[in-house]
Write a protein that holds these residues in place. Structure first.
Motif, PDB file in Angstrom:
ATOM      1  N   THR A  89      -4.389   0.980  -2.011  1.00  0.00           N
ATOM      2  CA  THR A  89      -4.108  -0.451  -1.897  1.00  0.00           C
ATOM      3  C   THR A  89      -4.076  -1.149  -3.264  1.00  0.00           C
ATOM      4  O   THR A  89      -3.592  -2.263  -3.379  1.00  0.00           O
ATOM      5  CB  THR A  89      -5.155  -1.141  -1.009  1.00  0.00           C
ATOM      6  OG1 THR A  89      -6.471  -0.868  -1.521  1.00  0.00           O
ATOM      7  CG2 THR A  89      -5.066  -0.623   0.429  1.00  0.00           C
ATOM      8  N   ALA A 117       0.847  -1.194   0.000  1.00  0.00           N
ATOM      9  CA  ALA A 117       0.000   0.000   0.000  1.00  0.00           C
ATOM     10  C   ALA A 117       0.879   1.240   0.000  1.00  0.00           C
ATOM     11  O   ALA A 117       2.042   1.201   0.404  1.00  0.00           O
ATOM     12  CB  ALA A 117      -0.925   0.011   1.206  1.00  0.00           C
ATOM     13  N   VAL A 119      -4.883   5.996   1.733  1.00  0.00           N
ATOM     14  CA  VAL A 119      -4.118   4.773   1.525  1.00  0.00           C
ATOM     15  C   VAL A 119      -4.534   4.111   0.219  1.00  0.00           C
ATOM     16  O   VAL A 119      -5.697   3.764   0.020  1.00  0.00           O
ATOM     17  CB  VAL A 119      -4.316   3.793   2.705  1.00  0.00           C
ATOM     18  CG1 VAL A 119      -3.553   2.491   2.442  1.00  0.00           C
ATOM     19  CG2 VAL A 119      -3.838   4.424   4.008  1.00  0.00           C
TER      20      VAL A 119
END
Length: 210
Positions: A187, A178, A185
């Motif tokens: 991912t 990530a 964030v």
């Protein structure tokens, strides 16, 4: 180049951190007011000094301005801990870790300049030592014996380059899972994702020191 650290206070936490830093190849100087503790520990670290941390002239003899970090682990004396933190920061030590007995001390130590404050019941000495040595690592969690999860700042020469170009798994032994970008964030990691200056990476490592 070997890193160097000073550890003030040889309680269980201080000893744990000092031994782990030594095991990981750092030069470690320990300081305590108790002569018996220093005598018993002197052959396990680079240097050991009997010292009252409230004695200001003693600091000039230690050379802490050349240290990579100072660990302050004397919660028995709030005055001593505060003074040691202030002297370390005054000397320009880039990383000062302080042991706190509770959240109140944690707040005080942060206010006077400690870079990181730990409460032993919450943070283990071994993890703190490894975190101190890890350079640009922001956090470090040992999942299993040979498997770690880390968060790290990107290096300057990574800016504008993609993960595919950098080959971090091959060169650094880390697998990026990530990217933290401005509080968001990401991912869904694509090989062509180009890194930005404020990014931090969340990764899994099978060999932290590779």
């Amino acid at each position: 180049m070997r890193k160097s650290y000073a550890v003030f206070g040889l309680g269980e936490f201080g000893k744990s951190v000092a031994l782990e830093l030594t095991k990981m190849g750092a030069d470690v100087l320990v300081c305590d007011t108790d002569e018996s503790k220093i005598a018993a520990f002197s052959d396990r670290v680079t240097g050991a000094v009997v010292m009252d941390v409230l004695d200001e002239p003693s600091y000039s003899k230690l050379g802490i301005s050349n240290m990579d970090g100072v660990i302050v682990s004397m919660t028995g004396s709030l005055d001593a801990s505060i003074f040691a933190i202030l002297k370390a920061k005054e000397a320009g030590v880039p990383l000062v870790l302080a042991k706190a007995a509770d959240a109140t001390q944690e707040l005080i130590f942060k206010k006077i300049g400690a870079d990181r404050v730990v409460i032993p019941e919450r943070d283990g000495g071994i993890r703190i030592a490894r975190s101190a040595l890890s350079g640009n690592y922001l956090d470090y969690i040992e999942l299993y014996d040979k498997l770690k999860m880390i968060e790290l700042n990107i290096e300057e020469n990574w800016i504008g380059r993609s993960l595919q170009e950098l080959k971090l798994r091959e060169k650094k032994g880390i697998n990026v899972i990530a990217v933290n970008r401005n509080g968001k964030v990401i991912t869904d990691i694509k090989p062509d994702l180009k890194l930005q200056s404020d990014d931090t990476l969340i990764a899994v490592s099978y060999n932290l020191h590779k």
